[in-house]
Each structure stands twice: as structure tokens, then as C-alpha cells.
Enzyme design. Structure first.
Site, PDB file in Angstrom:
ATOM      1  CG  PHE A   1      -6.597  -6.060   5.234  1.00  0.00           C
ATOM      2  CD1 PHE A   1      -7.978  -5.975   5.116  1.00  0.00           C
ATOM      3  CD2 PHE A   1      -5.889  -4.922   5.606  1.00  0.00           C
ATOM      4  CE1 PHE A   1      -8.647  -4.776   5.368  1.00  0.00           C
ATOM      5  CE2 PHE A   1      -6.544  -3.727   5.862  1.00  0.00           C
ATOM      6  CZ  PHE A   1      -7.921  -3.651   5.740  1.00  0.00           C
ATOM      7  CG  ASN A   2      -1.521  -4.603   4.422  1.00  0.00           C
ATOM      8  OD1 ASN A   2      -2.463  -4.056   4.991  1.00  0.00           O
ATOM      9  ND2 ASN A   2      -0.393  -4.918   5.031  1.00  0.00           N
TER      10      ASN A   2
ATOM     11  CG  ASP B   1      -2.932  -0.051   7.702  1.00  0.00           C
ATOM     12  OD1 ASP B   1      -1.876  -0.560   8.165  1.00  0.00           O
ATOM     13  OD2 ASP B   1      -3.889  -0.745   7.297  1.00  0.00           O
TER      14      ASP B   1
ATOM     15  CG  HIS C   1       0.036  -9.877  10.181  1.00  0.00           C
ATOM     16  ND1 HIS C   1      -0.011 -11.114   9.602  1.00  0.00           N
ATOM     17  CD2 HIS C   1      -1.142  -9.746  10.854  1.00  0.00           C
ATOM     18  CE1 HIS C   1      -1.158 -11.709   9.893  1.00  0.00           C
ATOM     19  NE2 HIS C   1      -1.860 -10.899  10.652  1.00  0.00           N
ATOM     20  CG  ASP C   2       1.761  -4.407   9.761  1.00  0.00           C
ATOM     21  OD1 ASP C   2       1.670  -5.167   8.779  1.00  0.00           O
ATOM     22  OD2 ASP C   2       0.866  -3.614  10.097  1.00  0.00           O
TER      23      ASP C   2
ATOM     24  CG  ASN D   1      -5.340  -2.178   9.945  1.00  0.00           C
ATOM     25  OD1 ASN D   1      -5.727  -3.221   9.414  1.00  0.00           O
ATOM     26  ND2 ASN D   1      -4.096  -2.004  10.346  1.00  0.00           N
TER      27      ASN D   1
ATOM     28  CB  THR E   1       3.269  -2.140   7.816  1.00  0.00           C
ATOM     29  OG1 THR E   1       3.047  -0.847   8.381  1.00  0.00           O
ATOM     30  CG2 THR E   1       4.723  -2.519   7.936  1.00  0.00           C
TER      31      THR E   1
ATOM     32  CG  ASP F   1       0.039  -0.943  10.743  1.00  0.00           C
ATOM     33  OD1 ASP F   1       0.464  -0.784   9.593  1.00  0.00           O
ATOM     34  OD2 ASP F   1      -0.985  -1.607  10.999  1.00  0.00           O
TER      35      ASP F   1
HETATM   36  C1  BDR Z   1      -2.231  -6.836   7.565  1.00  0.00           C
HETATM   37  O1  BDR Z   1      -3.564  -6.333   7.612  1.00  0.00           O
HETATM   38  C2  BDR Z   1      -3.716  -5.437   8.682  1.00  0.00           C
HETATM   39  O2  BDR Z   1      -4.891  -5.717   9.396  1.00  0.00           O
HETATM   40  C3  BDR Z   1      -2.483  -5.558   9.535  1.00  0.00           C
HETATM   41  O3  BDR Z   1      -2.138  -4.304  10.100  1.00  0.00           O
HETATM   42  C4  BDR Z   1      -1.432  -6.057   8.583  1.00  0.00           C
HETATM   43  O4  BDR Z   1      -0.777  -4.989   7.954  1.00  0.00           O
HETATM   44  C5  BDR Z   1      -2.265  -8.332   7.786  1.00  0.00           C
HETATM   45  O5  BDR Z   1      -3.000  -8.963   6.764  1.00  0.00           O
HETATM   46 CA    CA Z   2      -0.947  -2.711   8.724  1.00  0.00          CA
END
Ligand code: BDR
Ligand code: CA
Length: 315
Positions: A166-167, A12, A239-240, A41, A125, A17
Site C-alpha cells: 500500500f504505502n 498516516d 506493520h508500522d 490510510n 510509515t 501508525d
Molecule cells: C501499510 O499500509 C497501511 O494501511 C498501514 O498503516 C501500513 O503503513 C501496510 O501495507
Molecule cells: Ca501507515
């Protein structure tokens, strides 16, 4: 020479990403077969547009397909506070010069699995809506999935709520289905990704690399870091990119097998990933995921910088 790992990138974009796609495209260890988009996102229209722009910038010529506009249940949640109104704010990007596939994300995933002569890894991701829908619609294709390397969750804590990352929070039912799938799962959760920091010093290093991709990445990192700095981080957590780096340089990471389930109920715990280490609970909690818990941060930063430099180009 090892055969490259064939992957479907389900994402996303999103700054981190985009960095996941950059690491994959730069690495001889990975072959991107398809890119599919999820709403996370930003809206599905925006993340898909961003995926097409990033593929254009990086020279990714794999087909790109648009995913579901909504999670399996409930309404989308977006993150403009972190990624901006476009979902990928910061530098100007090229307009898409690659076409959008007429297939849906799930159709492209299924076609890619069917056509591959070896099992394919799903690199997830964003919210796991497309992967869950694929598993529901095409259980016969499960043997064609080598495993799922995902960024999502956190054993110790969340980021969007105290308990949820979040994801996973955006589509907890999808994540639950993925974690219960029986497929080999590697989870890059907040436990490790909050340590995968790109600091101001690292951003200066990226700025010193020549070429258009380095210029764009440095500005992405500036944008991404600005928000994180405002809430007290010492760098931008990439993160991703961790879920991709795990496939490319697994020796950089510390992992542990765990039992992981997603909490789909509750006022405070919806979207939480509950993890149990072997031996701490009874045997009904058998491990179903390899959780990445720590990393060699400098090795990770070096990998990112080498990947950026590999795009070369004029200053
Ligand atoms: C995840 O949430 C999104 O904002 C980032 O792209 C990542 O995949 C981190 O919590
Ligand atoms: Ca992401």
C-alpha cells in the site's frame, strides 16, 4: 546510557501508525522531534486529525505538521476497509489538545533537521510523499539525515495488488526517489510485517493491562484484527510498529542487505519493490537497503505490551 535516537515520525495514522508513535514515545531509546502526516490510510485532513488525537492521548508534545493532500503524481488511494472511515476507527479518542504547526510537513522536517545538532532518523510509515519532497526541495539537508527506517514494500509480494504494498503503491515515484537517495535505508516490508502479528491471545493480554492507553490499544487491535481475521489472518499485522521496534530492539530482527528499486510503470507491477540479494546478480546491483526479513514475534509482542504498560494509569 546510550543517547536517544532523534526521529521525525512521518505517518498516516492508521492503527499501526498509532502503535509506531506509542512505541517511540514509550522508549528511552527514541526522542520524537516532530510528527508529520501523509495522505494514505485516509485523506490528509483525517490522518492529521488522528495524529493530533494520538499525540494528545500519548502525551507527545513534539510539533505536528500536515503533509501534502496528494501523492507527487496521481490521486490519493485510501484504506477505509482496513482503518475505517476516520482512518482510526474503534475507541473514542480525546479531542486534540496539541496545536497543529503553521508549517507544512516539509517545512517542519527541514526546520527540525536544521536545528538538530546531530543527524536525525526519518521514521516513515505512510506513503513517502513528504520525505521525497524534502529531498527534492532541500538536498543540502541530506547530511543531516542519519537514515530512513521505513515501513513499505515487500520483496516477495504485495498486499494492495499482487505486486505492490500500500504505502509504495500510493506514491511509487516518491518511494523510488527515497530508495535511490543514497541514504541508509532500513525497509520493514511485508516480508517481516506480516509476521508481526498481534493475536487474540495478545489482545487479551493488552486488555489485562491497567489504564486508558491500554483500553484504547486493546480496542484498536480488536478493530484492526476484525478485518484481517475476515481475510484469514491469525492476528493483526502491526506493520508500522516494526519500523519503530527495529530502532528500539534491533536484536529482535533478521536483516539482509539488498539492492531495492521501485517499479513505477506497468499494468500489474506499478508500486512493486524489486529486491536482489548480493551475489545473485551482477555487481551493478549493489545493495542500497537493509531489508528486515524476519523477527522474534514473541519478543516483539513483549515490547509492545511493555510499552503499553509504561503509560500506567488507573483501570
Ligand atoms: C501499510 O499500509 C497501511 O494501511 C498501514 O498503516 C501500513 O503503513 C501496510 O501495507
Ligand atoms: Ca501507515
Amino acid at each position: 546510557m546510550m543517547r536517544p535516537i532523534p526521529v521525525i515520525c512521518d505517518c498516516d495514522p492508521g492503527h499501526d501508525d498509532a502503535m509506531m508513535l506509542l512505541l517511540c514515545q514509550a522508549s528511552p531509546r527514541i526522542r520524537i522531534l516532530a510528527v508529520t502526516t501523509s495522505c494514505g490510510n485516509q485523506t490528509i485532513e483525517k490522518t492529521t486529525y488522528n495524529a493530533l488525537r494520538v499525540c494528545t492521548l500519548l502525551g507527545i508534545r513534539a510539533p505536528v505538521a500536515k503533509g501534502s493532500p496528494k501523492p507527487l503524481f496521481g490521486q490519493p488511494i485510501t484504506a477505509p476497509n482496513i482503518h475505517g472511515q476516520s482512518g482510526l476507527d474503534g475507541p473514542n479518542l480525546p479531542e486534540p489538545a496539541v496545536p497543529l504547526s503553521p508549517l507544512t510537513a516539509v517545512e517542519l522536517m527541514a526546520q527540525t533537521l536544521r536545528q538538530s545538532d546531530e543527524p536525525v532518523t526519518i521514521l516513515s510509515t505512510g506513503p513517502m510523499t513528504n520525505t521525497a519532497a524534502l529531498l527534492l526541495a532541500h538536498p543540502e539537508l541530506k547530511p543531516k539525515i542519519a537514515g530512513i527506517s521505513l515501513m513499505g514494500g515487500g520483496i516477495a509480494h504485495g498486499n494492495w495488488t499482487p505486486a505492490a504494498e500500500f504505502n509504495v503503491l500510493v506514491d511509487p515515484e516518491a518511494a523510488d526517489l527515497v530508495f535511490r537517495s543514497g541514504l541508509p535505508i532500513t525497509m520493514a516490508g511485508l516480508d517481516v510485517t506480516l509476521k508481526a502479528l498481534i493475536t487474540e491471545t495478545d489482545i487479551r493480554r493488552i486488555e489485562s493491562i491497567s489504564g486508558e492507553v491500554a483500553r484504547v490499544v486493546a480496542q484498536w487491535m480488536e478493530f484492526f484484527y476484525a478485518f484481517h481475521k475476515s481475510i484469514g489472518y491469525a492476528g493483526a499485522p502491526l506493520h508500522d510498529a516494526v519500523a519503530a521496534a527495529w530502532l528500539i530492539r534491533p536484536e529482535l530482527f533478521v536483516t539482509q542487505q539488498m539492492f531495492v528499486r521501485v517499479e513505477t510503470q506497468g499494468d500489474y507491477c506499478r508500486g512493486a519493490t524489486i529486491g536482489a540479494r548480493p551475489g545473485r546478480t551482477d555487481q551493478s546491483y549493489a545493495p542500497n537497503a537493509r531489508c528486515i526479513l524476519d523477527l522474534d514475534r514473541q519478543g516483539f509482542v513483549d515490547l509492545v505490551c511493555e510499552a503499553v504498560a509504561s503509560y500506567g494509569g488507573a483501570t
